[in-house]
Write an enzyme that holds these catalytic residues in place. Structure first.
Site, PDB file in Angstrom:
ATOM      1  N   ARG A   1     -25.582  -4.736  19.666  1.00  0.00           N
ATOM      2  CA  ARG A   1     -24.904  -5.104  18.422  1.00  0.00           C
ATOM      3  C   ARG A   1     -25.402  -6.454  17.912  1.00  0.00           C
ATOM      4  O   ARG A   1     -25.596  -6.640  16.696  1.00  0.00           O
ATOM      5  CB  ARG A   1     -23.383  -5.148  18.633  1.00  0.00           C
ATOM      6  CG  ARG A   1     -22.600  -5.408  17.358  1.00  0.00           C
ATOM      7  CD  ARG A   1     -22.863  -4.340  16.326  1.00  0.00           C
ATOM      8  NE  ARG A   1     -22.312  -4.677  15.018  1.00  0.00           N
ATOM      9  CZ  ARG A   1     -22.864  -4.337  13.866  1.00  0.00           C
ATOM     10  NH1 ARG A   1     -24.002  -3.656  13.841  1.00  0.00           N
ATOM     11  NH2 ARG A   1     -22.295  -4.667  12.732  1.00  0.00           N
TER      12      ARG A   1
ATOM     13  N   ASN B   1      -0.364  -7.163   8.517  1.00  0.00           N
ATOM     14  CA  ASN B   1      -0.819  -6.177   7.525  1.00  0.00           C
ATOM     15  C   ASN B   1      -1.574  -6.883   6.405  1.00  0.00           C
ATOM     16  O   ASN B   1      -1.238  -6.787   5.227  1.00  0.00           O
ATOM     17  CB  ASN B   1       0.355  -5.353   6.976  1.00  0.00           C
ATOM     18  CG  ASN B   1       1.433  -6.205   6.316  1.00  0.00           C
ATOM     19  OD1 ASN B   1       1.617  -7.376   6.654  1.00  0.00           O
ATOM     20  ND2 ASN B   1       2.148  -5.636   5.365  1.00  0.00           N
ATOM     21  N   MET B   2      -2.632  -7.557   6.790  1.00  0.00           N
ATOM     22  CA  MET B   2      -3.424  -8.347   5.837  1.00  0.00           C
ATOM     23  C   MET B   2      -3.842  -7.559   4.592  1.00  0.00           C
ATOM     24  O   MET B   2      -3.724  -8.043   3.469  1.00  0.00           O
ATOM     25  CB  MET B   2      -4.663  -8.917   6.530  1.00  0.00           C
ATOM     26  CG  MET B   2      -4.392 -10.037   7.490  1.00  0.00           C
ATOM     27  SD  MET B   2      -5.907 -10.553   8.359  1.00  0.00           S
ATOM     28  CE  MET B   2      -6.895 -11.172   7.011  1.00  0.00           C
TER      29      MET B   2
ATOM     30  N   HIS C   1      -0.636   1.661  16.132  1.00  0.00           N
ATOM     31  CA  HIS C   1      -0.869   0.524  17.039  1.00  0.00           C
ATOM     32  C   HIS C   1       0.234   0.437  18.095  1.00  0.00           C
ATOM     33  O   HIS C   1       0.840  -0.613  18.310  1.00  0.00           O
ATOM     34  CB  HIS C   1      -0.949  -0.786  16.235  1.00  0.00           C
ATOM     35  CG  HIS C   1      -2.057  -0.802  15.223  1.00  0.00           C
ATOM     36  ND1 HIS C   1      -3.390  -0.842  15.578  1.00  0.00           N
ATOM     37  CD2 HIS C   1      -2.038  -0.772  13.863  1.00  0.00           C
ATOM     38  CE1 HIS C   1      -4.140  -0.840  14.487  1.00  0.00           C
ATOM     39  NE2 HIS C   1      -3.345  -0.777  13.434  1.00  0.00           N
TER      40      HIS C   1
ATOM     41  N   LYS D   1       1.843   2.162   7.371  1.00  0.00           N
ATOM     42  CA  LYS D   1       2.243   1.402   8.561  1.00  0.00           C
ATOM     43  C   LYS D   1       3.211   2.200   9.427  1.00  0.00           C
ATOM     44  O   LYS D   1       3.812   3.185   9.007  1.00  0.00           O
ATOM     45  CB  LYS D   1       2.890   0.077   8.142  1.00  0.00           C
ATOM     46  CG  LYS D   1       1.934  -0.875   7.467  1.00  0.00           C
ATOM     47  CD  LYS D   1       0.725  -1.226   8.336  1.00  0.00           C
ATOM     48  CE  LYS D   1       1.094  -2.065   9.553  1.00  0.00           C
ATOM     49  NZ  LYS D   1      -0.110  -2.395  10.364  1.00  0.00           N
TER      50      LYS D   1
ATOM     51  N   TYR E   1      -1.021   4.510  10.473  1.00  0.00           N
ATOM     52  CA  TYR E   1      -1.384   3.518  11.484  1.00  0.00           C
ATOM     53  C   TYR E   1      -0.175   3.296  12.386  1.00  0.00           C
ATOM     54  O   TYR E   1       0.952   3.140  11.901  1.00  0.00           O
ATOM     55  CB  TYR E   1      -1.764   2.180  10.829  1.00  0.00           C
ATOM     56  CG  TYR E   1      -3.115   2.177  10.153  1.00  0.00           C
ATOM     57  CD1 TYR E   1      -4.278   2.365  10.878  1.00  0.00           C
ATOM     58  CD2 TYR E   1      -3.220   1.964   8.785  1.00  0.00           C
ATOM     59  CE1 TYR E   1      -5.521   2.357  10.257  1.00  0.00           C
ATOM     60  CE2 TYR E   1      -4.452   1.952   8.153  1.00  0.00           C
ATOM     61  CZ  TYR E   1      -5.600   2.149   8.906  1.00  0.00           C
ATOM     62  OH  TYR E   1      -6.833   2.141   8.295  1.00  0.00           O
TER      63      TYR E   1
ATOM     64  N   SER F   1     -10.472  -2.381   8.327  1.00  0.00           N
ATOM     65  CA  SER F   1     -11.193  -3.434   9.051  1.00  0.00           C
ATOM     66  C   SER F   1     -12.142  -4.157   8.106  1.00  0.00           C
ATOM     67  O   SER F   1     -12.319  -5.380   8.186  1.00  0.00           O
ATOM     68  CB  SER F   1     -11.974  -2.830  10.224  1.00  0.00           C
ATOM     69  OG  SER F   1     -11.104  -2.283  11.187  1.00  0.00           O
TER      70      SER F   1
ATOM     71  N   GLU G   1      -5.786   4.793  13.715  1.00  0.00           N
ATOM     72  CA  GLU G   1      -6.708   3.849  14.346  1.00  0.00           C
ATOM     73  C   GLU G   1      -7.441   4.395  15.563  1.00  0.00           C
ATOM     74  O   GLU G   1      -8.395   3.769  16.050  1.00  0.00           O
ATOM     75  CB  GLU G   1      -5.975   2.548  14.733  1.00  0.00           C
ATOM     76  CG  GLU G   1      -4.996   2.656  15.883  1.00  0.00           C
ATOM     77  CD  GLU G   1      -3.602   3.081  15.439  1.00  0.00           C
ATOM     78  OE1 GLU G   1      -2.684   3.032  16.283  1.00  0.00           O
ATOM     79  OE2 GLU G   1      -3.431   3.460  14.260  1.00  0.00           O
TER      80      GLU G   1
ATOM     81  N   VAL H   1      -1.008 -12.543  10.120  1.00  0.00           N
ATOM     82  CA  VAL H   1      -0.301 -11.516   9.357  1.00  0.00           C
ATOM     83  C   VAL H   1      -0.739 -10.137   9.842  1.00  0.00           C
ATOM     84  O   VAL H   1      -1.938  -9.848   9.922  1.00  0.00           O
ATOM     85  CB  VAL H   1      -0.572 -11.678   7.849  1.00  0.00           C
ATOM     86  CG1 VAL H   1       0.036 -10.528   7.060  1.00  0.00           C
ATOM     87  CG2 VAL H   1      -0.017 -13.010   7.362  1.00  0.00           C
TER      88      VAL H   1
ATOM     89  N   LEU I   1     -11.586  -5.640  19.113  1.00  0.00           N
ATOM     90  CA  LEU I   1     -10.889  -4.356  19.105  1.00  0.00           C
ATOM     91  C   LEU I   1     -11.186  -3.583  20.377  1.00  0.00           C
ATOM     92  O   LEU I   1     -12.346  -3.410  20.754  1.00  0.00           O
ATOM     93  CB  LEU I   1     -11.326  -3.522  17.899  1.00  0.00           C
ATOM     94  CG  LEU I   1     -10.801  -2.080  17.863  1.00  0.00           C
ATOM     95  CD1 LEU I   1      -9.290  -2.068  17.616  1.00  0.00           C
ATOM     96  CD2 LEU I   1     -11.519  -1.267  16.807  1.00  0.00           C
TER      97      LEU I   1
ATOM     98  N   ILE J   1      -4.097  -9.115  15.481  1.00  0.00           N
ATOM     99  CA  ILE J   1      -2.685  -9.356  15.769  1.00  0.00           C
ATOM    100  C   ILE J   1      -1.864  -8.077  15.791  1.00  0.00           C
ATOM    101  O   ILE J   1      -0.859  -7.993  16.518  1.00  0.00           O
ATOM    102  CB  ILE J   1      -2.094 -10.375  14.759  1.00  0.00           C
ATOM    103  CG1 ILE J   1      -0.700 -10.845  15.204  1.00  0.00           C
ATOM    104  CG2 ILE J   1      -2.077  -9.792  13.359  1.00  0.00           C
ATOM    105  CD1 ILE J   1      -0.697 -11.576  16.525  1.00  0.00           C
ATOM    106  N   ASP J   2      -2.272  -7.039  15.036  1.00  0.00           N
ATOM    107  CA  ASP J   2      -1.486  -5.805  15.063  1.00  0.00           C
ATOM    108  C   ASP J   2      -1.671  -5.048  16.372  1.00  0.00           C
ATOM    109  O   ASP J   2      -0.986  -4.051  16.622  1.00  0.00           O
ATOM    110  CB  ASP J   2      -1.776  -4.906  13.860  1.00  0.00           C
ATOM    111  CG  ASP J   2      -3.247  -4.611  13.682  1.00  0.00           C
ATOM    112  OD1 ASP J   2      -4.051  -5.003  14.540  1.00  0.00           O
ATOM    113  OD2 ASP J   2      -3.603  -3.980  12.667  1.00  0.00           O
TER     114      ASP J   2
ATOM    115  N   ARG K   1       0.832  -1.197   0.000  1.00  0.00           N
ATOM    116  CA  ARG K   1       0.000   0.000   0.000  1.00  0.00           C
ATOM    117  C   ARG K   1       0.874   1.257   0.000  1.00  0.00           C
ATOM    118  O   ARG K   1       2.083   1.189   0.234  1.00  0.00           O
ATOM    119  CB  ARG K   1      -0.919   0.005   1.238  1.00  0.00           C
ATOM    120  CG  ARG K   1      -1.990  -1.064   1.219  1.00  0.00           C
ATOM    121  CD  ARG K   1      -2.726  -1.154   2.548  1.00  0.00           C
ATOM    122  NE  ARG K   1      -1.886  -1.689   3.604  1.00  0.00           N
ATOM    123  CZ  ARG K   1      -2.279  -1.870   4.865  1.00  0.00           C
ATOM    124  NH1 ARG K   1      -3.519  -1.525   5.220  1.00  0.00           N
ATOM    125  NH2 ARG K   1      -1.462  -2.377   5.759  1.00  0.00           N
TER     126      ARG K   1
ATOM    127  N   SER L   1     -21.125 -13.160  24.271  1.00  0.00           N
ATOM    128  CA  SER L   1     -19.777 -13.671  24.493  1.00  0.00           C
ATOM    129  C   SER L   1     -19.467 -13.839  25.982  1.00  0.00           C
ATOM    130  O   SER L   1     -19.479 -12.877  26.747  1.00  0.00           O
ATOM    131  CB  SER L   1     -18.741 -12.732  23.863  1.00  0.00           C
ATOM    132  OG  SER L   1     -17.444 -13.270  24.004  1.00  0.00           O
TER     133      SER L   1
END
Length: 371
Positions: free
Chosen positions: A203, A300-301, A96, A75, A94, A134, A118, A298, A240, A269-270, A15, A220
């Site tokens: 939700r 950065n999918m 994170h 990133k 981004y 997302s 984010e 991964v 999240l 995962i990020d 990207r 949940s």
């Protein structure tokens, strides 16, 4: 303002921070843009496209960082870029940081003004700059999950939608936010049997109304996560907590007892991952196996679909980039409380509470810094 766009150097990150169309808008507003040569090549944007939009092409990242007042990336800065940051330079990307102590310290040491996509919010409390990626990650999670369920890829050898006379795959989506909703949509489109977990009854009601009775919506709890994961072929982690590390919702003990060849895809995962057995992977080496369960983690999918992802991201980020460039970061952040929520590091201090808490660092008052 002079805005810089370096080429992304994270593993298989194709990207780019600005499209040529975004560059043209910035130039139209009277700003200058310098783009590192071949920065957009991975998303099929040539240097000539950027020059045609009014950008200058720089030979390397060092030239971009040295010239620019604001750096627009995708990133977080990589280790090779730490030394290129400088005091007072705006970094819009981004980050994170709750899961990135080394990056956080580099930003503090540089004195950069780091604004994280984010944690920018809109008037309704949504996350407008996180939402596009997302959406992409949620949809991709089902694509990659379906692939890794194939026997040759290490999975159970299960077809997502089954065929007449054969059961479809059991898919569990943990989290009913933007990424989870998009994962549900894709999985149901492939005719899998889908269950979604969330801790918000409101939700769950919305998802029930949106997708109808073929979607199984469950509140949940620890018991629900464990019970449903053990009965699933594919589990998507789509949890999240804005700006903070993701909670570990699937224990290593549960993973050990899951179906042999089941697949876990950790979208979170990020931000540290939401499975105890998760660890970051790359597009070069995307999976690993723990207790005969395939893990895809991964960080950065969306880079795998760089053209689509870059366009979707720019649709959301351009208005904010224009505000920062037109007004300067201090006035832009004063004028927009939602954009101010993205301020993570400034003046050599952490300014976002979730990052400070996660990394056990002192928290500075953003209003004091802006004043």
């Amino acid at each position: 303002m002079l805005i810089g766009v370096p080429r992304e150097i994270k593993n298989r990150e194709y990207r780019v921070g600005l499209t040529p169309a975004s560059v043209r808008d910035l130039v139209h507003h009277g700003h200058q843009v310098v783009v590192e040569t071949e920065a957009g090549l991975g998303a099929n944007f040539a240097d000539e496209d950027y020059e045609g939009a009014g950008a200058q092409i720089a030979p390397d990242a060092a030239a971009v960082f040295a010239a620019a007042e604001m750096i627009v990336k995708v990133k977080e800065p990589q280790h090779e870029e730490f030394g290129l940051l400088r005091d007072g330079q705006i970094l819009f990307t981004y980050l994170h940081l709750a899961a990135e102590r080394e990056v956080t310290q580099a930003l503090i040491d540089a004195g950069a003004v780091a604004i994280a996509y984010e944690t920018v919010t809109d008037r309704s409390g949504g996350l407008p700059l996180l939402a596009p990626m997302s959406e992409v990650a949620g949809r991709m999670s089902i694509q990659v999950g379906a692939h890794y369920l194939e026997k040759e890829a290490g999975g159970r050898g299960v077809l997502m939608g089954g065929v007449p006379g054969v059961e479809a795959a059991d898919v569990l989506v943990i989290g009913g936010g933007v990424s989870g909703t998009n994962a549900v949509r894709m999985a149901m489109g492939m005719e899998a049997k889908v269950t979604v977990l969330d801790r918000s009854l409101d939700r769950l009601r919305e998802l029930d109304m949106q997708f109808g009775p073929t979607l199984n919506t469950i509140y949940s709890t620890v018991d629900a996560v464990e019970r449903l994961a053990l009965a699933s072929d594919l589990v998507i982690g789509a949890v999240l907590v804005p700006g903070a590390t993701a909670p570990k919702l699937l224990t290593a003990d549960t993973v050990r007892r899951m179906r042999r060849g089941a697949v876990l895809v950790d979208i979170a995962i990020d931000q540290g991952g939401c499975f105890e057995t998760s660890r970051p992977t790359t597009h070069d080496d995307p999976t690993y196996i723990v207790d005969e369960v395939v893990h895809y983690c991964v960080t950065n999918m969306p880079a795998a679909v760089a053209r689509s992802s870059t366009a979707a991201l720019n649709n959301a980020t351009l208005p904010y980039a224009l505000a920062l460039a037109d007004k300067g970061y201090r006035q832009a952040l004063r004028d927009d409380a939602g954009l101010r929520g993205g301020l993570s590091v400034a003046g050599g201090s952490v300014t976002h509470s979730a990052v400070a808490e996660a990394l056990d660092l002192p928290l500075a008052d953003a209003d004091d810094i802006l004043a």
